[in-house]
Design a protein around this motif. Structure first.
Motif, short mmCIF file in Angstrom:
data_model
loop_
_atom_site.label_atom_id
_atom_site.label_comp_id
_atom_site.label_asym_id
_atom_site.label_seq_id
_atom_site.Cartn_x
_atom_site.Cartn_y
_atom_site.Cartn_z
N SER A 24 -54.80 -4.20 5.01
CA SER A 24 -53.86 -4.44 6.12
C SER A 24 -53.29 -5.96 6.28
CB SER A 24 -54.78 -3.71 7.18
OG SER A 24 -55.79 -4.44 7.74
N THR A 25 -52.44 -5.90 7.16
CA THR A 25 -51.95 -7.38 7.76
C THR A 25 -52.54 -7.33 9.07
OG1 THR A 25 -49.93 -7.10 6.42
CG2 THR A 25 -50.16 -8.70 8.32
N THR A 26 -53.42 -8.66 9.32
CA THR A 26 -54.00 -8.81 10.46
C THR A 26 -53.33 -10.29 11.22
OG1 THR A 26 -56.00 -8.04 9.25
CG2 THR A 26 -56.46 -8.87 11.40
N LEU A 27 -53.35 -9.73 12.63
CA LEU A 27 -52.79 -11.01 13.65
C LEU A 27 -54.13 -11.65 13.95
CD1 LEU A 27 -50.30 -12.02 14.53
CD2 LEU A 27 -50.49 -10.60 16.50
N TYR A 28 -54.07 -12.85 13.55
CA TYR A 28 -55.31 -13.68 14.33
C TYR A 28 -54.73 -14.82 15.08
CZ TYR A 28 -58.56 -11.46 11.19
OH TYR A 28 -59.41 -10.48 10.74
N ALA A 29 -55.39 -15.26 15.94
CA ALA A 29 -55.14 -16.40 16.76
C ALA A 29 -55.66 -17.82 16.23
CB ALA A 29 -55.29 -16.28 18.25
N VAL A 52 -58.92 -26.64 26.38
CA VAL A 52 -58.08 -27.18 25.58
C VAL A 52 -56.77 -27.43 26.06
CG1 VAL A 52 -59.57 -26.49 23.59
CG2 VAL A 52 -57.44 -25.08 24.19
N LYS A 53 -55.95 -28.06 25.14
CA LYS A 53 -54.23 -28.36 25.80
C LYS A 53 -53.82 -27.20 25.92
CE LYS A 53 -52.04 -28.65 21.34
NZ LYS A 53 -51.30 -29.54 20.36
N PRO A 54 -52.93 -27.14 26.96
CA PRO A 54 -52.19 -25.82 27.35
C PRO A 54 -51.23 -25.13 26.26
CG PRO A 54 -51.18 -27.87 28.33
CD PRO A 54 -52.56 -28.25 27.68
N SER A 55 -51.24 -24.18 26.26
CA SER A 55 -49.77 -23.27 25.54
C SER A 55 -48.75 -23.60 26.31
CB SER A 55 -50.20 -21.91 25.36
OG SER A 55 -51.32 -21.61 24.58
N ILE A 102 -52.91 -7.42 28.79
CA ILE A 102 -51.93 -7.53 28.26
C ILE A 102 -51.82 -8.91 27.44
CG2 ILE A 102 -49.55 -7.29 28.03
CD1 ILE A 102 -50.75 -4.80 29.10
N VAL A 103 -51.65 -8.92 26.11
CA VAL A 103 -51.63 -9.92 25.42
C VAL A 103 -50.26 -10.41 24.73
CG1 VAL A 103 -52.47 -11.09 23.07
CG2 VAL A 103 -54.12 -9.75 24.70
N GLU A 117 -51.70 -15.96 24.13
CA GLU A 117 -51.94 -15.89 25.61
C GLU A 117 -52.41 -14.55 26.33
OE1 GLU A 117 -52.95 -18.43 27.46
OE2 GLU A 117 -52.83 -19.40 25.37
N MET A 118 -52.78 -14.39 27.29
CA MET A 118 -53.24 -13.12 27.89
C MET A 118 -53.11 -12.93 29.42
SD MET A 118 -57.28 -13.01 27.09
CE MET A 118 -56.76 -13.68 25.31
N THR A 119 -53.06 -11.71 29.81
CA THR A 119 -52.99 -11.84 31.37
C THR A 119 -54.56 -11.70 31.74
OG1 THR A 119 -53.09 -9.18 31.31
CG2 THR A 119 -51.10 -10.25 31.42
#
Length: 694
Positions: free
Chosen positions: A16-21, A566-569, A660-661, A683-685
């Motif tokens: 599978s294709t996986t989404l990582y941060a 860490v530094k902000p998004s 929610i991400v 980022e997330m709520t």
């Protein structure tokens, strides 16, 4: 049926294709240690670790500089050959130049890598008395690694089907010790069965005759050889995996030489603040006794040092001051409430007996600590009444605080008498073993903690202005209403969902202010709950969760819980309601509206894809994005009405944690047959609660 499900899960993961941060994941350190007072260069392997900016240690006397490893495409392809058993989780490399101060005690410390996107998992790093000798991978059986000076720590890793050889010169009568640290350095390997490197160790003479062999040491999978050399000769140490697996995370450290090694210390138990005189047994020690005094209750690792070096670490357990301890009493000694006895199965009868006075309808609770403190005992406890009838029996009780232990052999016996009277407690080894090294501690509790609580990850990374999360796992039962308390949070930080609902797992979110200082802050999590008419507080233990053999997850205790800012998004997400108030929906409601707000930095106008942070079969979110220029959007969580119907007749209606991400996609990379897509930003709520209502 279960095995088929596991295979399907594994196959799905492979293709599978996986989404990582871009999370930093450490897989191995090589060599995974160095000599005290020296500087050592090591290589680390893992995923995304080439983005690391700093090395973190659990001792201030150990520091490091980072140097990325530049590999050619052909070198990477070579490492990914199918017959190399290689893993995409080990795709990246960095070099570390580690300086160990001369005042750092010998022992094992936590090492982590820190990057812009967060802090990696922990791996052990050993500080030893002896210099490293790093193998030459071109060495063979005919042309082995030549160790010219002992003592030394032999450092290497086994390849698939590989066998490593080290030759040294020994003299007749020398007490040679070869002790392997393999699983201790990489506790669990997720994609290996049984879940760790299982070394086999041999020593042969110049004619190939075996003089010593070990594939484990008592109940530990890391082998130890203690042997007296029969003649002056060139000897060879041979190491390989039991089933000839291999990879760079199948690495090892072999302490070799005429070095101190403790085979036994008695007693192995004591009380906080009280000095205990121990008798020490082993080889190359130079002394036969030592004094031990500890300041904290619980398990301790002790070493013994002489002019040769520092011995292996052995366990010592200390009771709280309030518990009265009796050492090695006579047969039939009385074990009272909030008292303890330490003893060994030294009798040839292979069984020990004690008296217990029980009161009608008052529960008897007796905990045995043995295997958890380095004993060989696999204990069984039996409680008998005055007629000799067995009224209670207990063999093994799992202790979730022992993350490295996969064979739990210490029992906790509980029994409520129907009448007053003296009972007989019997202790024996399940396999009829006996001797001084079959030692144990019996502790009679008035009551024991009803639960253990763990917080993971042990390092929480949060961008300034953003939100991050941690999870609390509860083993046992907690009385309600209960809630979590986060202590030492910097000013301006907020939390959500601290009030515990039903269940064994609970998620908490932390939100940082925009102007948060980019720094590392130690924090603590505690659990408050009602007990005995008051509010009690329990520590929540910081851990790294490690997977064993595709399936089992273990809590490996960390030295501290820390919040890394860490530094902000370039954007932040929030929901347009008070997250402490439940979002209520009812039967028949097809969708739940949630208003999402995005705070964009000036110049940032990328689309942000929204997904559910916690996926389940009841709620779904159709693919949706915050498009360039959008500052807010109402999204609709679709409700599976068929799944919801199962709750209609329940008295207590359930709730669900949700967040929610929002992701900005980054580059796509391929590792062998697997495809990975790293998130450029993620980022997330804060967490909020969905509550079902009639």
């Amino acid at each position: 049926m279960k095995s088929k499900r596991i295979i399907v899960i594994i196959l799905c993961a492979l293709f599978s294709t996986t989404l990582y941060a871009q999370k930093l994941s450490l897989g191995f350190l090589y060599p995974s240690g160095g000599q005290v007072g020296t500087t050592v260069e090591i290589e680390a392997g893992g995923l995304n670790i080439n983005k690391a900016t700093k090395v973190l240690f659990s001792h201030p006397g150990i520091t490091a500089e980072l140097e990325p490893v530049k590999e050619s495409a052909s070198a990477k392809r070579k490492r990914r050959r199918l017959n190399d058993q290689s893993s995409p989780q080990l795709a990246d490399r960095v070099k570390l130049r580690i300086k160990i101060a001369s005042n750092v005690p010998c022992g094992v410390y936590d090492l982590r890598l820190q990057g812009v996107s967060g802090v990696s998992n922990m791996l052990p790093f050993e500080v030893a008395s002896y210099p490293n000798f790093v193998e030459n991978k071109k060495a063979t059986q005919r042309n082995p690694n030549r160790v010219t000076t002992l003592p030394a720590v032999l450092c290497g890793y086994v390849t698939p089907g590989g066998v490593d050889h080290f030759t040294f010169t020994g003299q007749k009568g020398e007490n040679i010790v070869a002790t392997v640290k393999a699983r201790q350095m990489v506790p669990y390997i997720a994609d290996a069965v049984p879940g760790w490197f299982q070394p086999v160790l041999r020593i042969v003479d110049s004619e190939g005759r075996e003089i010593a062999y070990s594939d484990d040491y008592h109940h530990n999978v890391d082998p130890v050889i203690i042997t007296t050399l029969p003649k002056n000769d060139n000897y060879t140490v041979i190491i390989h995996d039991a089933i000839y697996r291999g990879r760079e995370d199948f690495n090892y450290r072999i302490h070799l030489g005429v070095i101190p090694f403790v085979t036994g210390r008695y007693p192995a138990y004591g009380t906080v603040g009280k000095s205990v005189k121990q008798q020490i047994e082993g080889v190359n020690l130079g002394a036969t006794s030592a004094k031990v005094k500890v300041k904290k209750a619980g398990y301790h690792s002790l070493t013994y040092t002489n002019k040769i070096g520092t011995s292996d670490a052995v366990s010592f357990y200390a009771l709280p001051k309030a518990v009265k301890l009796t050492q090695f009493p006579n047969e039939g000694a009385m074990l009272n409430v909030e008292c303890a006895i330490t003893d060994s199965l030294t009798s040839s009868a292979k069984i020990k007996r004690y008296k217990i006075y029980g009161q009608m309808q008052e529960q008897i609770i007796i905990e045995l600590i043995g295997r958890r403190n380095g004993s060989r005992i696999d204990a069984v406890m039996r409680l008998k009444d005055s007629s000799g009838r067995v009224v209670a029996k207990k063999d093994d009780t799992e202790d979730p605080m022992q993350g490295m232990m996969t064979f739990h052999a210490d029992p906790v016996l509980k029994y409520t008498p129907k009448r007053n009277g003296v009972l007989i407690l019997e202790v024996e080894d399940l396999y009829q073993g006996y001797g001084k090294d079959y030692h144990y501690l019996l502790w009679r509790h008035r009551q024991m903690p009803a639960f253990n609580a763990f917080v993971s990850p042990a390092n929480i990374t949060i961008p300034a202005g953003g939100t991050s999360t941690f999870r609390v796992d509860i083993d046992g039962k907690v009385k309600r209403p209960a809630n979590l308390v986060v202590e030492n949070l910097p000013k301006g930080f907020t939390t959500s969902t601290l009030k515990l609902r039903a269940g064994k797992k609970w998620n908490v979110s932390i939100t940082a202010p925009k102007d948060a200082e980019q720094h590392r802050f130690p924090i603590e999590v505690k659990l408050e709950y009602p007990a005995a008419g008051t509010r009690q507080t329990a520590d929540v233990v910081p851990v790294d969760n490690m997977m064993q053999a595709f399936y089992y997850t273990h809590h490996i205790q960390a030295s501290e819980l820390a919040l890394d800012v860490v530094k902000p998004s370039p954007y932040r997400l929030s929901v347009d309601f008070d997250v402490e108030q439940d979002v209520v929906f009812k039967f028949g409601q097809a969708a739940i509206p949630i208003k999402i707000t995005i705070d964009r930095d000036e110049g940032f106008n990328d689309p942000v894809e929204l997904v559910l942070g916690i996926k389940n079969r009841l709620f779904t979110l159709e693919p949706i994005s915050l498009q360039p220029g959008e500052r807010e959007k109402v999204i609709y969580l679709k409700v599976n009405e068929t799944m919801l119907e199962r709750y209609r007749e329940k008295r207590n209606l359930p709730h669900w944690q949700m967040n929610i991400v929002g992701t900005v996609k980054g580059e796509i990379t391929k590792q062998g047959k697997r495809t990975f897509q790293n998130a450029k930003y993620r980022e997330m709520t804060p967490y909020f609660i969905l509550k079902l209502s009639r």
